[in-house]
Design an enzyme around this catalytic site. Structure first.
Site, PDB file in Angstrom:
ATOM      1  N   SER A  51       0.775  -1.293   0.044  1.00 55.00           N
ATOM      2  CA  SER A  51      -0.006  -0.005   0.044  1.00 55.00           C
ATOM      3  C   SER A  51       0.752   1.213   0.123  1.00 55.00           C
ATOM      4  O   SER A  51       0.450   2.170  -0.213  1.00 55.00           O
ATOM      5  CB  SER A  51      -0.916  -0.090   1.142  1.00 55.00           C
ATOM      6  OG  SER A  51      -0.106   0.248   2.376  1.00 55.00           O
ATOM      7  N   LYS A  94       0.842   4.740   7.127  1.00 54.95           N
ATOM      8  CA  LYS A  94       0.327   5.364   5.995  1.00 54.95           C
ATOM      9  C   LYS A  94       0.965   6.739   5.898  1.00 54.95           C
ATOM     10  O   LYS A  94       1.619   7.347   6.770  1.00 54.95           O
ATOM     11  CB  LYS A  94      -1.231   5.554   6.037  1.00 54.95           C
ATOM     12  CG  LYS A  94      -2.012   4.136   6.045  1.00 54.95           C
ATOM     13  CD  LYS A  94      -1.941   3.651   4.784  1.00 54.95           C
ATOM     14  CE  LYS A  94      -2.584   2.061   4.875  1.00 54.95           C
ATOM     15  NZ  LYS A  94      -2.690   1.260   3.896  1.00 54.95           N
TER      16      LYS A  94
END
Length: 185
Positions: A51, A94
Site C-alpha cells: 500500500s 500510511k
C-alpha cells in the site's frame, strides 16, 4: 592454612562474586536501556502490504521516531506508524493527507484538500481512479490517511472509522533498516 593464605582465598571468592554481579548489572542495564529506547524513543514496524509502494516496499523493516510530535503536530505528507482505528491492536503505516478541520474529496483522479488539488510527487505520477465520491471533514485532533499506492491501499477511504487521532500516532517513519538502509521521505 596460614592467615595470609586464608585471606587470599577469601579475596579471590569476593572478586569472583563482584565480577559476576558486575556482569549481571551490565546485562540488566542493557535490557533496561533497550526497553526504554523501544518504548520511549523509537517504534519498529514491518510493512506487510504494498500500500505504500514505491516509497516503502513489502517486507521493509522501518523505524519511527516516537518523539517527533512531542512538541509539534503532524504535517501533511508525513509517513506515520499508528494504531489502526478499527482495531487498535494492529499498527498501520500510511501518509498523512488531511489535517484537522480540512475537507478531503476526490475528483478526476486527484485528491482535493479544501477544494484544491493536492500536489503529490510521491505517487510517481500514478493516476488513481477514486471510486469513492465521499467527502470527509477531518475532526479536530484527527488526521486522514492514504497509502501512496492508492489502487491497493486500504486506508481512510475504506475504514469504518476513517480518522486517526493524534494520540494513536506512535511515530513518524524515519528510517528503513532492512533489507537495505535508507532514510524515508
Amino acid at each position: 592454612m596460614q592467615k595470609n593464605e586464608v585471606e587470599k582465598t577469601e579475596t579471590k571468592k569476593i572478586n569472583w562474586v563482584k565480577e559476576i554481579l558486575s556482569w549481571i548489572l551490565v546485562i540488566a542495564g542493557g535490557f533496561v536501556l533497550a526497553w526504554f529506547v523501544t518504548r520511549v524513543i523509537i517504534v519498529k514496524a514491518v510493512v506487510p502490504t504494498n500500500s505504500m509502494e514505491t516509497t516503502i516496499m513489502v517486507g521493509d523493516k522501518i523505524i519511527g521516531n516516537r518523539l517527533s510530535y512531542t512538541f509539534s503536530n503532524p504535517k501533511r505528507g508525513d509517513i506515520v506508524i499508528f494504531e489502526f482505528p478499527d482495531d487498535p491492536t494492529q499498527d498501520y503505516v500510511k501518509r498523512i493527507i488531511g489535517l484537522p478541520g480540512e475537507t478531503i474529496s476526490f475528483d478526476d483522479g486527484k485528491v482535493l484538500v479544501d477544494g484544491k488539488a493536492l500536489e503529490e510527487n510521491y505517487t510517481n505520477g500514478q493516476r488513481t481512479e477514486y471510486h469513492n465520491e465521499q467527502t470527509y471533514v477531518v475532526p479536530e485532533g484527527s488526521y486522514f490517511m492514504l497509502g501512496d499506492n492508492r489502487e491497493v491501499s486500504a486506508d481512510s477511504r475504506y475504514w469504518d472509522n476513517p480518522f486517526v487521532k493524534k494520540s494513536a500516532i506512535k511515530g513518524k517513519v524515519w528510517l528503513r533498516y532492512s533489507p537495505s538502509w535508507g532514510k524515508i521521505k
